[in-house]
Design a protein around this motif. Structure first.
Motif, PDB file in Angstrom:
ATOM      1  N   CYS A 235       0.821  -1.221   0.000  1.00 51.79           N
ATOM      2  CA  CYS A 235       0.000   0.000   0.000  1.00 51.79           C
ATOM      3  C   CYS A 235       0.851   1.265   0.000  1.00 51.79           C
ATOM      4  O   CYS A 235       0.424   2.295  -0.528  1.00 51.79           O
ATOM      5  CB  CYS A 235      -1.000  -0.005   1.150  1.00 51.79           C
ATOM      6  N   THR A 236       2.057   1.216   0.553  1.00 52.42           N
ATOM      7  CA  THR A 236       2.919   2.408   0.528  1.00 52.42           C
ATOM      8  C   THR A 236       3.240   2.796  -0.902  1.00 52.42           C
ATOM      9  O   THR A 236       3.137   3.972  -1.287  1.00 52.42           O
ATOM     10  CB  THR A 236       4.219   2.159   1.316  1.00 52.42           C
ATOM     11  N   ASN A 237       3.614   1.820  -1.710  1.00 51.58           N
ATOM     12  CA  ASN A 237       3.946   2.125  -3.101  1.00 51.58           C
ATOM     13  C   ASN A 237       2.727   2.546  -3.906  1.00 51.58           C
ATOM     14  O   ASN A 237       2.825   3.412  -4.786  1.00 51.58           O
ATOM     15  CB  ASN A 237       4.630   0.923  -3.754  1.00 51.58           C
ATOM     16  N   TRP A 238       1.556   1.953  -3.613  1.00 57.20           N
ATOM     17  CA  TRP A 238       0.360   2.391  -4.331  1.00 57.20           C
ATOM     18  C   TRP A 238      -0.031   3.821  -3.943  1.00 57.20           C
ATOM     19  O   TRP A 238      -0.477   4.605  -4.772  1.00 57.20           O
ATOM     20  CB  TRP A 238      -0.809   1.423  -4.108  1.00 57.20           C
ATOM     21  N   LYS A 239       0.158   4.173  -2.690  1.00 59.78           N
ATOM     22  CA  LYS A 239      -0.113   5.552  -2.282  1.00 59.78           C
ATOM     23  C   LYS A 239       0.856   6.509  -2.973  1.00 59.78           C
ATOM     24  O   LYS A 239       0.475   7.608  -3.392  1.00 59.78           O
ATOM     25  CB  LYS A 239      -0.010   5.685  -0.758  1.00 59.78           C
ATOM     26  N   ARG A 240       2.111   6.100  -3.082  1.00 62.34           N
ATOM     27  CA  ARG A 240       3.090   6.933  -3.796  1.00 62.34           C
ATOM     28  C   ARG A 240       2.675   7.143  -5.246  1.00 62.34           C
ATOM     29  O   ARG A 240       2.741   8.264  -5.776  1.00 62.34           O
ATOM     30  CB  ARG A 240       4.465   6.248  -3.751  1.00 62.34           C
ATOM     31  N   VAL A 241       2.254   6.067  -5.901  1.00 61.08           N
ATOM     32  CA  VAL A 241       1.814   6.169  -7.296  1.00 61.08           C
ATOM     33  C   VAL A 241       0.639   7.133  -7.419  1.00 61.08           C
ATOM     34  O   VAL A 241       0.590   7.983  -8.324  1.00 61.08           O
ATOM     35  CB  VAL A 241       1.443   4.775  -7.849  1.00 61.08           C
ATOM     36  N   LEU A 242      -0.317   7.020  -6.501  1.00 57.89           N
ATOM     37  CA  LEU A 242      -1.493   7.889  -6.560  1.00 57.89           C
ATOM     38  C   LEU A 242      -1.141   9.334  -6.220  1.00 57.89           C
ATOM     39  O   LEU A 242      -1.786  10.269  -6.713  1.00 57.89           O
ATOM     40  CB  LEU A 242      -2.580   7.357  -5.627  1.00 57.89           C
ATOM     41  N   MET A 243      -0.135   9.547  -5.396  1.00 59.25           N
ATOM     42  CA  MET A 243       0.330  10.920  -5.143  1.00 59.25           C
ATOM     43  C   MET A 243       0.895  11.536  -6.416  1.00 59.25           C
ATOM     44  O   MET A 243       0.711  12.731  -6.679  1.00 59.25           O
ATOM     45  CB  MET A 243       1.380  10.923  -4.027  1.00 59.25           C
ATOM     46  N   VAL A 244       1.579  10.727  -7.224  1.00 54.99           N
ATOM     47  CA  VAL A 244       2.086  11.213  -8.518  1.00 54.99           C
ATOM     48  C   VAL A 244       0.921  11.518  -9.452  1.00 54.99           C
ATOM     49  O   VAL A 244       0.851  12.587 -10.077  1.00 54.99           O
ATOM     50  CB  VAL A 244       3.041  10.182  -9.158  1.00 54.99           C
TER      51      VAL A 244
END
Length: 377
Positions: free
Chosen positions: A152-161
């Motif tokens: 979920c950390t990486n998916w949140k990062r992707v969505l922040m982009v």
């Protein structure tokens, strides 16, 4: 052609309301007889009638304004915006991604729906509390239910982009992990009005990523209870676990809570008093309790075991695979099935069974087999 049609609707409603007002004033001098239902409506709901007329006119006017705004937005964004399909349209049109990948995800959806029918007895209405884990990307029409310990950390990062929260930064890994979890950086579905929630649930691509339940559980234990830097978890949960599930604990353990064993963690989870006191922490809460897959129809059920392939599939559906890439996994300490087996080695069959029953719905809904290392089978 839309604008004249809407204008005609507004005119017709206005004329209709005007005629009915004349009829009302006439009937107030000469009551309607022979039609009890109509007479009751007029005599008991005068104000409601005017409200209905006005609300109809306002509703149509708002829709007309919305069409105007939408057409202006299309004009500003150019022809590319006109032809852009939503991720949901791309998913069900089925000509943008490999058929083999589509077939896998269709199979997962069907298995989930069948499991929901088989194991869920009664349905209920969603409340805002149920939607706190669903992140919204309005720009790309995405709803993502995040599950801790499932990338979920990486998916949140992707969505922040994707949502612009990361500014000009296009590399998800350049975003510090702690920033990805700051409340307010990304909006959740619970923050919207009921009508906005329903509209997004109908028209956005909904996706979730899941993981073998006991591997996820062992991963949560290792991260929260065996890492020296997680002092907040040690204080918040470790001290409680030691106090309630360790015979004759030492004063230091009671104060710090930094040496909780996996066995003690299991005792804490299966103790009925635990959930009576407070809900599970999200890191070990069941996926079906976080994301409600039998109440929300997820279009994509990604799996941690096929993380890179499934993440690429979601980004392809959203049409953003050329804008951002999902970070490749580089963890050599990742929790595996063999590692989970080692942690369960000292757990008695009695407690293994109790723990399996606690997470049983996650096994069933997401098509995970009972682990071979369990001894109660």
């Amino acid at each position: 052609m839309r604008k004249p049609r809407v204008i005609r609707m507004v005119f017709a409603l206005s004329l209709g309301c005007f005629v009915m007002v004349i009829f009302y004033f006439n009937s107030s001098l000469k009551p309607v007889t022979g039609i009890p239902a109509v007479q009751h409506l007029w005599t008991s709901s005068h104000a409601s009638f005017f409200e209905v007329c006005c609300s109809l006119l306002v509703s149509v006017s708002e829709k007309h304004a919305g069409l105007m705004l939408a057409s202006e937005a299309v004009g500003e964004s150019g022809s590319r915006q006109k032809s852009r399909r939503s991720p949901l349209q791309t998913l069900y049109d089925g000509d943008q991604v490999e058929s083999a990948v589509q077939a896998i995800h269709q199979g997962r959806r069907e298995l989930l729906e069948e499991a929901c029918r088989s194991y869920t007895r009664k349905r209920r209405v969603l409340i805002p509390e149920d939607l706190k884990h669903i992140i919204v990307d309005d720009q790309h029409g995405l709803l993502y239910c995040y599950v801790p310990k499932v990338a979920c950390t990486n998916w949140k990062r992707v969505l922040m982009v994707l949502t612009g929260v990361a500014g000009s930064n296009r590399d998800p890994l350049a975003i510090p992990a702690n920033e990805a979890h700051i409340p307010g950086n990304l909006r959740t579905l619970s923050e919207y009005s009921t009508s906005q929630i329903n509209q997004r649930l109908r028209s956005y691509l909904k996706f979730v990523f899941v993981r073998e339940p006991f591997e996820r559980l062992v991963s949560a234990y290792r991260n929260k209870f065996t890492r020296s830097y997680n002092t907040a978890f040690h204080k918040r949960y470790g001290t409680k676990i030691v106090r309630q599930h360790r015979p004759d604990p030492q004063p230091e353990a009671l104060e710090k809570g930094n040496d909780v064993s996996f066995e003690e963690f299991v005792y804490y989870l299966v103790d009925p008093a635990t959930q009576r006191e407070e809900p599970f922490n999200e890191h070990w809460e069941r996926v079906h309790s976080l994301c409600h897959p039998c109440l929300i129809h997820y279009d994509v059920v990604g799996k941690y075991e096929t993380l890179e392939q499934d993440s690429r599939y979601v980004l392809q559906l959203a049409g953003v695979e050329d804008q951002v890439s999902f970070p490749a996994s580089s963890k050599s300490t990742r929790t595996t099935g063999d590692m989970a087996a080692q942690f369960f080695h000292n757990i008695s069959p009695f407690y293994q069974k109790k723990l399996y029953n606690l997470y049983r719905m996650d096994f069933l809904l997401f098509n995970y087999s009972v682990p071979a290392y369990l001894k109660f089978r």
